[in-house]
Write a protein that holds these residues in place. Structure first.
Motif, short mmCIF file in Angstrom:
data_model
loop_
_atom_site.label_atom_id
_atom_site.label_comp_id
_atom_site.label_asym_id
_atom_site.label_seq_id
_atom_site.Cartn_x
_atom_site.Cartn_y
_atom_site.Cartn_z
N ASP A 73 -94.74 -59.36 -12.46
CA ASP A 73 -94.58 -61.07 -12.24
C ASP A 73 -93.55 -60.84 -10.95
O ASP A 73 -93.87 -61.44 -10.06
N ALA A 74 -92.35 -60.16 -11.11
CA ALA A 74 -91.56 -60.20 -9.65
C ALA A 74 -91.94 -59.69 -8.55
O ALA A 74 -92.07 -60.33 -7.33
N LYS A 75 -92.86 -58.61 -8.85
CA LYS A 75 -93.45 -58.01 -7.57
C LYS A 75 -94.22 -58.74 -6.78
O LYS A 75 -94.43 -59.00 -5.65
N LEU A 76 -95.36 -59.38 -7.51
CA LEU A 76 -96.34 -60.38 -6.88
C LEU A 76 -95.60 -61.75 -6.46
O LEU A 76 -96.24 -62.14 -5.37
N ARG A 77 -94.84 -62.17 -7.01
CA ARG A 77 -93.77 -63.28 -6.60
C ARG A 77 -93.38 -63.11 -5.10
O ARG A 77 -93.39 -63.71 -4.24
N GLY A 78 -92.67 -61.85 -5.01
CA GLY A 78 -92.09 -61.21 -3.95
C GLY A 78 -93.25 -61.13 -2.68
O GLY A 78 -92.91 -61.69 -1.48
N PHE A 79 -94.40 -60.54 -2.90
CA PHE A 79 -95.59 -60.76 -1.91
C PHE A 79 -95.90 -62.02 -1.40
O PHE A 79 -95.79 -62.38 -0.31
N ASP B 210 -94.52 -54.04 1.82
CA ASP B 210 -94.91 -53.85 3.16
C ASP B 210 -96.15 -53.12 3.44
O ASP B 210 -96.97 -53.45 4.62
N GLU B 211 -96.74 -52.35 2.75
CA GLU B 211 -98.08 -51.97 2.95
C GLU B 211 -99.30 -52.97 2.78
O GLU B 211 -100.16 -53.26 3.54
N LEU B 212 -98.93 -53.82 1.89
CA LEU B 212 -99.68 -55.19 1.64
C LEU B 212 -99.93 -56.02 2.85
O LEU B 212 -100.95 -56.28 3.23
#
Length: 264
Positions: free
Chosen positions: A238-244, A197-199
């Motif tokens: 990996d999962a975090k960046l894919r989500g973004f 959300d912050e990104l």
């Protein structure tokens, strides 16, 4: 009544010839391929191919990049436009390497097109060879060396190429990149740690969102870190960046998939 020989046939034929120009469609029988730009009238589809120059290409990367472009071009139809551009350390330094439409003659739609057709297939084949050579040449210019860049301004470069409200959105976007943002807008330390959300709030504050309604996005080359060994991304990161990235493109109206190659 006296009939002159041939009049019974001549009149219908004359009428047909008079009607032919009216029956000729813009993408059919009336098409003439005088210049390379003429092919662009045959399609409204377009592909944006973005290449991240901020990572050194090893031999595997170079082979995959050439294979990726080949796969994209193979799927283009006559008249489809392809734009190749670079991702650098700042969006203002992006370079357009190619902007061309795939040559070819439209398929004949029947007897009218067969009679009125004026597209030179020989010239179309010559133009297609030049088209392929030009695309290959644009890649040779960049794959042997990477930019001496301290960052990767991926988000704003995508926004730069897709954000125009006055332009038609791309049909497809191919991004050859590790997708590891590291810019003066969002440094890698923040990109890898801040909540999604912050990104997205930072992206909105800078007007760097993507405009991708109905666009299919394919990311190639994702999954490795910046380190010298090009290590695999840890699973949680990996999962975090894919989500973004999934959310980033979704909010622009598109859908993204991550792949090692263009043929899925």
């Amino acid at each position: 009544m006296t009939m002159f020989p041939g009049c019974r046939l001549a009149l219908p034929v004359l009428a047909l010839l008079m009607l032919l120009p009216a029956c000729s469609g813009p993408a059919g029988s009336g098409f003439v391929n005088r210049t390379a730009d003429d092919y662009c009238a045959l399609s409204d589809r377009s592909t944006l191919f973005l290449i991240d120059r901020t990572t050194t290409f090893d031999a595997d990367d170079q082979a995959l990049l050439m294979e990726s472009l080949g796969g994209v071009v193979d799927k283009l139809q006559t008249g489809d436009r392809i734009i190749i551009a670079t991702i650098s350390d700042h969006y203002s330094r992006t370079r357009r390497l190619a902007n061309a439409c795939k040559p070819g003659c439209p398929d004949a739609g029947g007897v009218v097109d067969e009679i009125m057709g004026s597209c030179s297939t020989m010239k179309a084949k010559q133009d297609q060879q030049q088209f392929m050579g030009s695309l290959a040449g644009s890649l040779r210019e960049i794959i042997n060396t990477a930019e001496d860049a301290s960052g990767s301004d991926i988000i704003r470069t995508i926004g730069h190429w897709t954000g125009s409200a006055s332009a038609e959105p791309y049909t497809n976007i191919i991004i050859y990149s590790d997708m590891l943002e590291n810019s003066d807008m969002i440094a890698w330390r923040k990109f890898s740690s801040l909540p999604e959300d912050e990104l997205m709030e930072i992206v909105a504050e800078h007007g760097a969102g993507a405009r991708t309604p109905g666009t299919g996005i394919r990311v190639i080359g994702y999954g490795r870190l910046h380190d010298q060994a090009r290590s695999a991304l840890p699973s949680a990161l990996d999962a975090k960046l894919r989500g973004f990235w999934t959310r980033y493109f979704f909010e622009g109206g598109g859908q993204v998939e991550f792949s090692a190659r263009t043929d899925g």
